[in-house]
Design a protein around this motif. Structure first.
Motif, PDB file in Angstrom:
ATOM      1  N   VAL A   1       0.839  -1.464   0.023  1.00  0.00           N
ATOM      2  CA  VAL A   1      -0.080  -0.053  -0.094  1.00  0.00           C
ATOM      3  C   VAL A   1       1.093   1.148   0.025  1.00  0.00           C
ATOM      4  O   VAL A   1       0.776   2.241  -0.803  1.00  0.00           O
ATOM      5  CB  VAL A   1      -1.082  -0.015   1.341  1.00  0.00           C
ATOM      6  CG1 VAL A   1      -1.826   1.353   1.314  1.00  0.00           C
ATOM      7  CG2 VAL A   1      -1.937  -1.213   1.100  1.00  0.00           C
ATOM      8  N   GLU A   2       1.990   1.103   0.823  1.00  0.00           N
ATOM      9  CA  GLU A   2       2.933   2.234   0.605  1.00  0.00           C
ATOM     10  C   GLU A   2       3.439   2.672  -0.573  1.00  0.00           C
ATOM     11  O   GLU A   2       3.653   3.917  -1.125  1.00  0.00           O
ATOM     12  CB  GLU A   2       3.834   2.215   1.755  1.00  0.00           C
ATOM     13  CG  GLU A   2       3.620   2.147   3.424  1.00  0.00           C
ATOM     14  CD  GLU A   2       4.589   1.971   4.293  1.00  0.00           C
ATOM     15  OE1 GLU A   2       5.742   1.493   3.700  1.00  0.00           O
ATOM     16  OE2 GLU A   2       4.513   2.040   5.599  1.00  0.00           O
ATOM     17  N   ASP A   3       3.695   1.470  -1.257  1.00  0.00           N
ATOM     18  CA  ASP A   3       4.217   1.664  -2.789  1.00  0.00           C
ATOM     19  C   ASP A   3       3.221   1.978  -3.663  1.00  0.00           C
ATOM     20  O   ASP A   3       3.652   1.944  -4.957  1.00  0.00           O
ATOM     21  CB  ASP A   3       5.142   0.345  -3.178  1.00  0.00           C
ATOM     22  CG  ASP A   3       6.359   0.338  -2.345  1.00  0.00           C
ATOM     23  OD1 ASP A   3       6.802   1.110  -1.675  1.00  0.00           O
ATOM     24  OD2 ASP A   3       6.743  -1.098  -2.076  1.00  0.00           O
ATOM     25  N   LYS A   4       2.049   2.211  -3.336  1.00  0.00           N
ATOM     26  CA  LYS A   4       0.873   2.441  -4.151  1.00  0.00           C
ATOM     27  C   LYS A   4       0.633   1.387  -5.323  1.00  0.00           C
ATOM     28  O   LYS A   4       0.302   1.470  -6.396  1.00  0.00           O
ATOM     29  CB  LYS A   4       0.791   3.823  -4.869  1.00  0.00           C
ATOM     30  CG  LYS A   4       1.026   4.963  -3.834  1.00  0.00           C
ATOM     31  CD  LYS A   4       1.048   6.296  -4.607  1.00  0.00           C
ATOM     32  CE  LYS A   4       0.909   7.302  -3.651  1.00  0.00           C
ATOM     33  NZ  LYS A   4      -0.253   7.497  -2.886  1.00  0.00           N
ATOM     34  N   ASP A   5       0.828  -0.041  -4.909  1.00  0.00           N
ATOM     35  CA  ASP A   5       0.641  -1.048  -5.604  1.00  0.00           C
ATOM     36  C   ASP A   5      -0.759  -1.506  -5.713  1.00  0.00           C
ATOM     37  O   ASP A   5      -1.144  -2.582  -5.263  1.00  0.00           O
ATOM     38  CB  ASP A   5       1.642  -2.212  -5.255  1.00  0.00           C
ATOM     39  CG  ASP A   5       1.560  -3.453  -6.334  1.00  0.00           C
ATOM     40  OD1 ASP A   5       1.121  -3.361  -7.522  1.00  0.00           O
ATOM     41  OD2 ASP A   5       2.151  -4.646  -5.944  1.00  0.00           O
ATOM     42  N   TYR A   6      -1.609  -0.667  -5.908  1.00  0.00           N
ATOM     43  CA  TYR A   6      -3.100  -0.985  -6.332  1.00  0.00           C
ATOM     44  C   TYR A   6      -3.692  -0.368  -7.418  1.00  0.00           C
ATOM     45  O   TYR A   6      -2.750   0.652  -8.175  1.00  0.00           O
ATOM     46  CB  TYR A   6      -3.659  -0.482  -4.955  1.00  0.00           C
ATOM     47  CG  TYR A   6      -3.594   0.828  -4.589  1.00  0.00           C
ATOM     48  CD1 TYR A   6      -3.889   1.854  -4.969  1.00  0.00           C
ATOM     49  CD2 TYR A   6      -2.854   0.868  -3.269  1.00  0.00           C
ATOM     50  CE1 TYR A   6      -3.678   3.430  -4.628  1.00  0.00           C
ATOM     51  CE2 TYR A   6      -2.405   2.403  -2.804  1.00  0.00           C
ATOM     52  CZ  TYR A   6      -2.647   3.345  -3.469  1.00  0.00           C
ATOM     53  OH  TYR A   6      -2.498   4.657  -2.870  1.00  0.00           O
ATOM     54  N   VAL A   7      -4.967  -0.428  -7.813  1.00  0.00           N
ATOM     55  CA  VAL A   7      -5.594   0.307  -8.794  1.00  0.00           C
ATOM     56  C   VAL A   7      -6.589   1.296  -8.298  1.00  0.00           C
ATOM     57  O   VAL A   7      -7.380   0.673  -7.435  1.00  0.00           O
ATOM     58  CB  VAL A   7      -6.428  -1.080  -9.790  1.00  0.00           C
ATOM     59  CG1 VAL A   7      -7.053  -0.439 -10.831  1.00  0.00           C
ATOM     60  CG2 VAL A   7      -5.169  -1.959 -10.220  1.00  0.00           C
ATOM     61  N   MET A   8      -6.665   2.238  -8.777  1.00  0.00           N
ATOM     62  CA  MET A   8      -7.796   3.219  -8.470  1.00  0.00           C
ATOM     63  C   MET A   8      -8.942   2.857  -9.204  1.00  0.00           C
ATOM     64  O   MET A   8      -8.825   2.838 -10.460  1.00  0.00           O
ATOM     65  CB  MET A   8      -7.252   4.644  -8.641  1.00  0.00           C
ATOM     66  CG  MET A   8      -5.917   5.190  -7.852  1.00  0.00           C
ATOM     67  SD  MET A   8      -6.238   4.889  -6.096  1.00  0.00           S
ATOM     68  CE  MET A   8      -7.408   6.176  -5.966  1.00  0.00           C
ATOM     69  N   LEU A   9     -10.244   3.071  -8.506  1.00  0.00           N
ATOM     70  CA  LEU A   9     -11.424   2.749  -9.423  1.00  0.00           C
ATOM     71  C   LEU A   9     -12.331   4.141  -9.352  1.00  0.00           C
ATOM     72  O   LEU A   9     -12.324   4.642 -10.328  1.00  0.00           O
ATOM     73  CB  LEU A   9     -12.335   1.741  -8.483  1.00  0.00           C
ATOM     74  CG  LEU A   9     -11.387   0.486  -8.347  1.00  0.00           C
ATOM     75  CD1 LEU A   9     -12.426  -0.629  -7.508  1.00  0.00           C
ATOM     76  CD2 LEU A   9     -11.377  -0.187 -10.004  1.00  0.00           C
ATOM     77  N   GLY A  10     -13.101   4.454  -8.266  1.00  0.00           N
ATOM     78  CA  GLY A  10     -13.822   5.626  -8.430  1.00  0.00           C
ATOM     79  C   GLY A  10     -15.377   5.245  -9.011  1.00  0.00           C
ATOM     80  O   GLY A  10     -15.793   5.966  -9.801  1.00  0.00           O
ATOM     81  N   HIS A  11     -16.011   4.151  -8.478  1.00  0.00           N
ATOM     82  CA  HIS A  11     -17.342   3.749  -9.053  1.00  0.00           C
ATOM     83  C   HIS A  11     -18.366   3.848  -8.054  1.00  0.00           C
ATOM     84  O   HIS A  11     -17.920   3.583  -6.807  1.00  0.00           O
ATOM     85  CB  HIS A  11     -17.154   2.212  -9.531  1.00  0.00           C
ATOM     86  CG  HIS A  11     -16.436   1.953 -10.547  1.00  0.00           C
ATOM     87  ND1 HIS A  11     -16.292   2.700 -11.717  1.00  0.00           N
ATOM     88  CD2 HIS A  11     -15.268   1.294 -10.519  1.00  0.00           C
ATOM     89  CE1 HIS A  11     -15.269   1.934 -12.482  1.00  0.00           C
ATOM     90  NE2 HIS A  11     -14.716   1.418 -11.993  1.00  0.00           N
ATOM     91  N   ALA A  12     -19.506   4.701  -8.559  1.00  0.00           N
ATOM     92  CA  ALA A  12     -20.455   5.153  -7.240  1.00  0.00           C
ATOM     93  C   ALA A  12     -21.684   4.610  -7.517  1.00  0.00           C
ATOM     94  O   ALA A  12     -22.141   4.589  -8.583  1.00  0.00           O
ATOM     95  CB  ALA A  12     -20.308   6.507  -6.935  1.00  0.00           C
ATOM     96  N   VAL A  13     -22.619   4.585  -6.455  1.00  0.00           N
ATOM     97  CA  VAL A  13     -23.962   4.305  -6.866  1.00  0.00           C
ATOM     98  C   VAL A  13     -24.962   5.131  -5.650  1.00  0.00           C
ATOM     99  O   VAL A  13     -24.171   5.230  -4.390  1.00  0.00           O
ATOM    100  CB  VAL A  13     -24.418   2.874  -6.624  1.00  0.00           C
ATOM    101  CG1 VAL A  13     -24.213   2.087  -5.290  1.00  0.00           C
ATOM    102  CG2 VAL A  13     -25.951   2.565  -6.832  1.00  0.00           C
TER     103      VAL A  13
END
Length: 640
Positions: A290-302
């Motif tokens: 997580v510190e290395d930002k080894d993730y995918v950003m999403l931004g999906h909402a309902v």
């Protein structure tokens, strides 16, 4: 010491991993031709392929020097050619590293531009393919690679690679208005014959060697690949002015704050990653990722009411699981909102690939935390999968709210492969462990049966993968067995282990120590002496849970003066072996078994052992959970 020219690839890889640039140079030049060939298949352009190869060489050198586990460098080189092309293509970025690349693109003559009118449909179909599908297609018909070779270079299973190949053929067939069966490989190879000839390179081709040398020079100078947005000024002046004006207007109203809407329907928002790190309260590899930002950003909402929204902010692959960060915004009307369920579903077959396992909340006015999804079979592709989260809203108007979005796939990371030479014997059969492959999707243990074996390989069906640390051990059941290759959930991100083992029961407990039960209708047929009068078993009807799992609960009572244990394995009347849902659970009431609800041939035989019989202990029976089990050392953590 042998000269570099006489060393095997493995020796050069080992030296390169410890910073020997000369070894890395010999390794990359040795494979320059194959690197250039796959780059050509992806770009269909000589000069762009050269830039792609040089970038892959520089990137691989940097990874080898900074990563603890890099694996097979030759494979990583080929994978990086694909990954860089995929990343730049998915973001609509140019292949160029600098102005030289832009000039290469302007001066190059691609085969797609040379096609006749009759071929436009095929070219359009190729253009519309998803990146993985297109890569598999081009590798097959331009590079003429086999499915196993392609799977290795794109870091995917052979099954997944075959699926992409089938999808490519279906896409071509649809564009031609024909059935998929009518599109034969021979026809496609003939179609690309001219292109293969024009793009063919020989061992003496200077382009391949020059591209590798450029990458080596960049590696020595510490230059890593950049991703530069492609700019082309080919429009007439009115179009340029209009485009600039539109961009200016868009820029002026694009919101910068988190969770601000990005479209008119409000389903796309600016994701919030500020709480990701604080949601991981324990130290370890996950927190470092997580510190290395080894993730995918999403931004999906309902949104289901004014002021009430559920937002998926980001996701991270954990191998056998997927973690999804969420924000739950609630209005002031007093509704109770909870995360109720979730699934991962393959849209093409409607097969469930994963399910909601649980969630953790930070609490507070804005409820934020993460959801865990369990991947049921990580060997199945999630390329066309749907992620669904279901909420339960309890208030004046009770309702269920669903948020559905494409499954957040990440770029596949390079496999880590260890060559092994271990053996074990089970039920008088000898097996040899030859290789351990760790991928971000699964763990594969390659096993070869000994030529002297006289029976089949059924003994491998209940082998488990055991990951041991200083004060704990976790065992994984296999999710799929292909011949004698055992596939387990991924342990790719588990770096803090001491040793990996295989564990299995050498044999089930002695036949005299059995409990025979009919489940439907329930009947206790036989139980061991001298406890036959004292021992009773209580059974409930099978219960089906939200996850879809259904099982019987068998409760074996506590008996004063006697200690006993039960195996987690049992057999039906035909001799087929099964396992309980979990290991036998002991508490103050006795022992509980959870038995899957299946179409068994009744009755079922369960295996029982005593703990307080001296004769029994002398003959090798006791209640230790490791009794009667084989532990096969596979490998110790190479970083220790």
């Amino acid at each position: 010491m042998l000269p570099y020219e006489q060393m095997e690839d493995k020796e050069l890889e080992d030296k390169a991993a410890y910073g020997d640039m000369e070894a890395f140079e010999h390794l990359t030049t040795r494979h320059a031709e194959s690197l250039y060939q796959i780059a050509i298949a992806l770009t269909r352009d000589r000069k762009q392929a050269a830039v792609l190869v040089s970038d892959a060489v520089a990137l691989t050198w940097r990874e080898a020097q900074h990563k603890k586990r890099i694996g097979d460098l030759v494979t990583v080189l080929h994978c990086n050619v694909f990954n860089i092309w995929k990343r730049r293509s998915s973001n609509r970025l140019s292949i160029g590293l600098d102005e030289e690349a832009d000039e290469a693109e302007q001066n190059s003559e691609t085969l797609a531009e040379m096609r006749s009118e009759r071929s436009l449909r095929i070219e359009q179909a190729i253009e519309e393919m998803k990146l993985e599908t297109r890569a598999v297609f081009m590798f097959t018909y331009i590079s003429e690679l086999s499915i196993p070779e392609i799977a290795k270079y794109i870091r995917a299973s052979m099954g997944k690679t075959s699926q992409w190949h089938d999808k490519a053929l279906a896409k071509i067939a649809n564009s031609m208005g024909e059935d998929k069966e009518a599109i034969r490989s021979q026809m496609l190879k003939k179609y690309f014959a001219v292109e293969r000839k024009l793009l063919q390179i020989s061992e003496n081709d200077q382009n391949a060697m020059a591209s590798v040398q450029k990458g080596l020079q960049d590696a020595k100078n510490g230059i890593v690949p950049k991703f530069k947005i492609k700019t082309k000024w080919r429009w007439i002046s009115v179009t340029v002015i209009t485009a600039i004006a539109v961009l200016f207007i868009i820029q002026s109203w694009v919101p910068k704050e988190t969770h601000a809407t990005l479209n008119f329907s409000g389903t796309k928002v600016v994701p919030d990653e500020s709480y990701f790190l604080s949601s991981i309260s324990w130290e370890g590899n996950l927190r470092l990722r997580v510190e290395d930002k080894d993730y995918v950003m999403l931004g999906h909402a309902v949104e289901w009411a004014q002021g009430s929204r559920f937002i998926l902010d980001g996701a991270m692959d954990l191998g056998s699981e997927t973690i999804v960060w969420y924000t739950l915004e609630k209005n002031e009307n007093g509704d109770q909102v909870s995360i109720y369920d979730g699934t991962i579903t393959d849209l093409s077959t409607m097969t469930q690939l994963g399910k909601y396992q649980g969630h953790s909340s930070l609490g507070g006015e804005k409820d934020q935390g993460f959801i865990i999804f369990d991947r049921e079979n990580p060997t199945i592709s999630t390329e066309d999968a749907l992620l669904q989260v279901e909420l339960k809203v309890e208030g004046e108007v009770p309702r269920r709210v669903k948020l559905e979005t494409d499954f957040p796939n990440e770029i596949e990371k390079p496999d880590i492969v260890y060559d092994l030479n271990e053996s074990f014997i089970i039920e008088d059969q000898t097996f040899h462990i030859t290789k351990l492959t760790m991928s971000s999707d699964y763990t594969l243990v390659s096993i070869v049966p000994d030529h002297t074996n006289s029976k089949g390989n059924e003994s491998l069906n209940f082998v488990r993968l055991r990951v041991e640390a200083a004060s704990s051990a976790v065992e994984y059941r296999s999710v799929e067995n292909i011949d004698t290759s055992l596939i387990f959930p991924s342990i790719y991100y588990e770096e803090d282990y001491d040793e990996i083992k295989l564990t299995m029961e050498d044999r089930l407990f002695e036949p005299d120590y059995t409990i025979v039960i009919n489940l439907d209708p329930f009947e206790l047929i036989r139980s061991p002496e001298p406890l036959s009068k004292a021992l009773t078993v209580y059974s409930m009807s099978p219960v089906t849970y939200n996850s879809g799992d259904s099982y019987y609960t068998l409760q074996f009572p506590k008996i004063e003066g006697y200690e006993y244990d039960l195996s987690n394995q049992f057999k039906d009347a035909d001799g087929f072996r099964y396992e309980t849902v979990t290991y036998p659970h002991k508490d103050e009431k006795g022992i509980q078994l959870l038995v899957p609800n299946k179409q068994y041939v009744q009755p079922l035989t369960f295996y029982y052992l005593e703990a307080n019989s001296e004769d029994n202990l002398e003959s090798g029976h006791n209640t230790h959970p490791d009794d009667g089990r084989i532990f096969v050392p596979v490998m110790k953590n190479p970083s220790l």
